[in-house]
Design a protein around this motif. Sequence first.
Motif, PDB file in Angstrom:
ATOM      1  N   THR A  60      56.018  37.375  86.744  1.00  0.00           N
ATOM      2  CA  THR A  60      55.990  36.221  87.779  1.00  0.00           C
ATOM      3  C   THR A  60      54.883  36.574  88.975  1.00  0.00           C
ATOM      4  OG1 THR A  60      57.703  36.737  88.813  1.00  0.00           O
ATOM      5  CG2 THR A  60      57.967  35.380  86.734  1.00  0.00           C
ATOM      6  N   ARG A 249      61.890  28.381  79.117  1.00  0.00           N
ATOM      7  CA  ARG A 249      60.984  28.197  78.415  1.00  0.00           C
ATOM      8  C   ARG A 249      60.014  29.475  78.669  1.00  0.00           C
ATOM      9  NH1 ARG A 249      56.926  25.858  82.191  1.00  0.00           N
ATOM     10  NH2 ARG A 249      57.982  26.232  84.135  1.00  0.00           N
ATOM     11  N   ILE A 251      56.444  30.857  78.935  1.00  0.00           N
ATOM     12  CA  ILE A 251      55.035  30.381  79.693  1.00  0.00           C
ATOM     13  C   ILE A 251      53.931  31.238  79.424  1.00  0.00           C
ATOM     14  CG2 ILE A 251      56.504  29.578  81.791  1.00  0.00           C
ATOM     15  CD1 ILE A 251      55.546  31.975  83.269  1.00  0.00           C
ATOM     16  N   GLN A 254      51.185  36.684  80.565  1.00  0.00           N
ATOM     17  CA  GLN A 254      51.052  36.816  81.944  1.00  0.00           C
ATOM     18  C   GLN A 254      50.882  38.096  82.183  1.00  0.00           C
ATOM     19  OE1 GLN A 254      51.060  34.070  83.740  1.00  0.00           O
ATOM     20  NE2 GLN A 254      51.681  32.414  82.161  1.00  0.00           N
TER      21      GLN A 254
END
Lengths: 462, 462
Positions: A60, A249, A251, A254
Motif C-alpha cells: 500500500t 478485496r 487490488i 502492487q
Amino acid sequence: MKKPIFIAALALLSSTAVAVTPATPLKTAEMLRDAALKDDVAFDITEGLTTEVGQRMAGTEAEARARDWAVAKLKSLGFKNVRVETFDMPVWVRGEEKAEIVAPFPQKLTLAALGNSGATPPEGLRAEVIGFDSLAEFQAAHDALVKGKIVFVSHGMVPTQDGSGYGYYGAARRQGPSIASRKGAAAIVIRSIGTDHHRNPHTGVQSWAEGVTPIPAAALSIPDAEQLQRILKRAGNRPVTMHLTLTPRNIGIQQSGNVIAEVPGRDPKAPVVLAACHLDSWDLATGAFDDAAGCGITAAAAKRVMDHGQPLRTIRVVWFGAEEVGLFGGLDYMRKHPNEHAVIAESDFGADRVWRFDSRVAQTAQPVVQDIARALAPLGIAQGFTDQAGGSDIGPMAASGVPTMELQQDGTRYFDIHHTPDDTLDKIDPEQLRQNVAAWTAMLSLTSNAAVEFGPMPPVQR
Amino acid sequence: MKKPIFIAALALLSSTAVAVTPATPLKTAEMLRDAALKDDVAFDITEGLTTEVGQRMAGTEAEARARDWAVAKLKSLGFKNVRVETFDMPVWVRGEEKAEIVAPFPQKLTLAALGNSGATPPEGLRAEVIGFDSLAEFQAAHDALVKGKIVFVSHGMVPTQDGSGYGYYGAARRQGPSIASRKGAAAIVIRSIGTDHHRNPHTGVQSWAEGVTPIPAAALSIPDAEQLQRILKRAGNRPVTMHLTLTPRNIGIQQSGNVIAEVPGRDPKAPVVLAACHLDSWDLATGAFDDAAGCGITAAAAKRVMDHGQPLRTIRVVWFGAEEVGLFGGLDYMRKHPNEHAVIAESDFGADRVWRFDSRVAQTAQPVVQDIARALAPLGIAQGFTDQAGGSDIGPMAASGVPTMELQQDGTRYFDIHHTPDDTLDKIDPEQLRQNVAAWTAMLSLTSNAAVEFGPMPPVQR
C-alpha cells in the motif's frame, strides 16, 4: 518495571575491567555491549516509524511512505549504500467487517478478516453457526453437518516462552479456512490466535489451498469467541444464527520493496553479515512489536559496531517489505542475493528480553559462537541450540543452508499483542529493548570481525 | 489467581464453631456468609445477563429485553412482588465514529463519542488540533487560540483503590466539552478516562452546561491519545490536521424502567432494606463489571437470606434502569418511594474484592454496624467511614439523609475496563465475586433482622 538482575552483574564486570587489556574481539564486543545498555537509537527508530508512518500494510501507499522514511532515517544514521530493491506482489485489503448474532440472543460481535479472506455479499450473509472446540474436531466432522453453515473453530492458545505454540494453535487460522471451503461451509470464524482477553481481534495471513474457492474467513476477538461459545451452550437446541459482513478485496499487483543499508567492511569480498527485520506491519495497528522494534534493535546495534570502527566484513541491514502477507520480501531478496552471506540473523518477535542464543554454523566458526555465548551470558542469555536457528524473512535462506544465528526473545506476552489493534508503542519496555540492542551489538561485533568460515551448511531436512 | 488469605481464616473459624450455640443474628449472618463463599448464583446471573442480552443501552430495545430477562430470572429465583416501574427519558445513540490524522503523519485513530455528543456533518469536519496536557491548562487558554480548532485534552489517569481519582480525572470528560463549546472550538477529543493501555476507548456521559451549543465530543483510546501527543511533538511547527466524523443522534423520549423484586419481611410495615445495582450498560460491551456483577451479587445475597427464613424487614432488590446516562432510574425511584427505607446500599464498582465497609446511620443502629463489621472482618474487610456512604443510583437518596451502607470494592483495575468494549465476562474473577456475595449476605442478614432505628440522618452538606 523491576530492574533486571543483569544490570548489576554488568556494573560489577565493568568496574573490574582493566583499561590496558589488549582489545581482543571479545573485549571489544563486551565494551560495545555495555555501552548499548544505554541505547536510545532503537527506541527512537521504533517511535519514529510507528508515529510518523503508523500502520504500513504491504503493497500500500503506507508501506511506500515507510520505505521513504526508512531510507532517510538509515542515511541520517550514517549507513552507506542505502537503497530500495522493489518487487511486485498481489495485494489484498480489508473492507467492512461486522458480525451480529441474530437469534436467539441478538448482539454484535467484534472480528477482523483474515488475510486473503473472501467477501460476503455487500449486505452480508446469514447462516446458522456450528461450533467446534478444535481444528481436529472440525476436520473430523461430516461435510453434511457443515454445509451452508458458518463454521466456528474455538481453541484457546496457551502462551509459551519460545513461541512454539504458534505452530500448533495457528493451524486453525492457516488451514481452517481451506478445510471449511472444501466442506462446503458458507464462511468460517475462528477464535483469534492469541493469548489475551481484550476486544481486539488477531488478524493474520492464510493462503487458500490449491483449487479451493475463497470463502469469508475472520477471527473473533477472544472475549467474543468465548461469548459465542456461551451463546451456543445457552441456546441449547435452538439454532444460533449469525449475520456476517466482510467486504475485503484484491487490488491486484502492487509494488513493495526491501530497504537495504550497509556498514562496509574492510574486506569488500568477504561474505556479509545480515541483520534483518521487516518494515511492513498489519493494517490494524502501528506494529511497534511487529516489527518496528526489530528494525530499531538491528539498526541500532549495527550503528554501534560501525561507530566503533570499520569491521572486517560488511554488515548489511535489511528491512524487508511484505513479510506479514507471505514473506514476499524475504523470497525476493533470496533470489537476488545468493551466496553473499557469512551469517544471517533476524529480529522479529517483539521487544522483550533475549533469553537464548541459538546458532547453526560450521564447526570452523564454533570459537566465534563460544565468544558470543560468553559475551551474552551477563545479559541473562543462555546458549541453546547449536544445530538450529531461523527467522521469518530469512527462514527460506536458513533452510537452504545459509549459516544462521538467532537471539530468541521472550514470547510469553507476544501473542497478547500480535496482529491486533493493540500493537502500539506503549507495549515496548525501553529497558528490555536495550537488552536486545546489547545482545545484537555483541553478536554483530563478533561475527563481522571473525575471519573464519561460517558455512555453508547442508539444507535443513524436514 | 492466588488463593486469598481469608479462605483459610474462615475454615478455621468454621471448624471451631459449636453447633449448639444459640442462633444470634450475628451467628446466623456468619453462617450464611461462610456458605456464600461457595455461591454460584451471582456468576450465573452475571453470565446470563451478559450472554443472553449482551449490551443494554438505556432507553433502547436491548434494555427492554434486559428487563424481561430480569423479571423472569428474579421470579425463577423465588423473589416476590417482581415488577417493573417504567419511566420516560431522552435517548442519545451512537453513530459512525472515525478520526484520521490528515497531516503531517496520515493515520487513523480509534475513539468513541461521549454521551450527548453533538454530530459532525455526515462527511466529517477537518480542523487543526490543539493539544493541552490537562483540563486546567485548557481552561486557562485564550479563546482565540482554540476557536475553530479540535481541542485535545490529554491527562493520564492514575488508578486508586477507592476510585476517588474518577472525580478529579473525569472532569475532562464531564466539563471539557462544555468549556470547549464556550471557547468556540469545532470539537473536542479527550484522552479516555481510564488506566489501561488498550485500543479500547472509554465512553461516558457528559451533559451540556446551560445554554451551551453541543459540539462533537469523543474519547481517544489511551494508546491513540499517547500517539496524538507524539504526533503533535514530532510535527514541530507543522499544523496537525484531523478529519473527525461523529454522527450520533437524539432519538427523542423513550421508555426505560426499574426492575423491583422483594423478600417480604415478617413486619410489612417496617421500613425496608434496599439492595441495588443497575441493569443498563453502555453500548460498547456487555457490561459484566458495570454492572451485571452488581446485580448478581445483590440478588444472590438477598436470595441467601430469603432461603434461610423470612427476615424481619422486607429486602427490596432493585435493578435500576438508565444509570449510565444520568441516573434516570435512581431519580424516578426516589420520587416514587419516599420514606420507605431503613437502610440503602448499592453494588456498582465491578466485581473485585470488598476491602472496606462504610456506613452513615443513626447512633441507635451502631450495634448493628458493629455486628456487620465483625462479620466482615474474616473476609479481609476493614471498617472505614461511619459518617459517610453512598452509591451511584442511590446517591441522591443517600445525600437526602436516607441511612446508607457501602461495601467498597477494590477499584485498582476498575478503570482499565470501565465504559470500554473490554467490559466482558472474562474480566470477572469468580473467587472475588463470591467474597462480594459473602459480604453482602452478612450485611443484608443483619440489617433485615435488626429492630433498631437506622435514621433518618440529616441531609449531606456539600
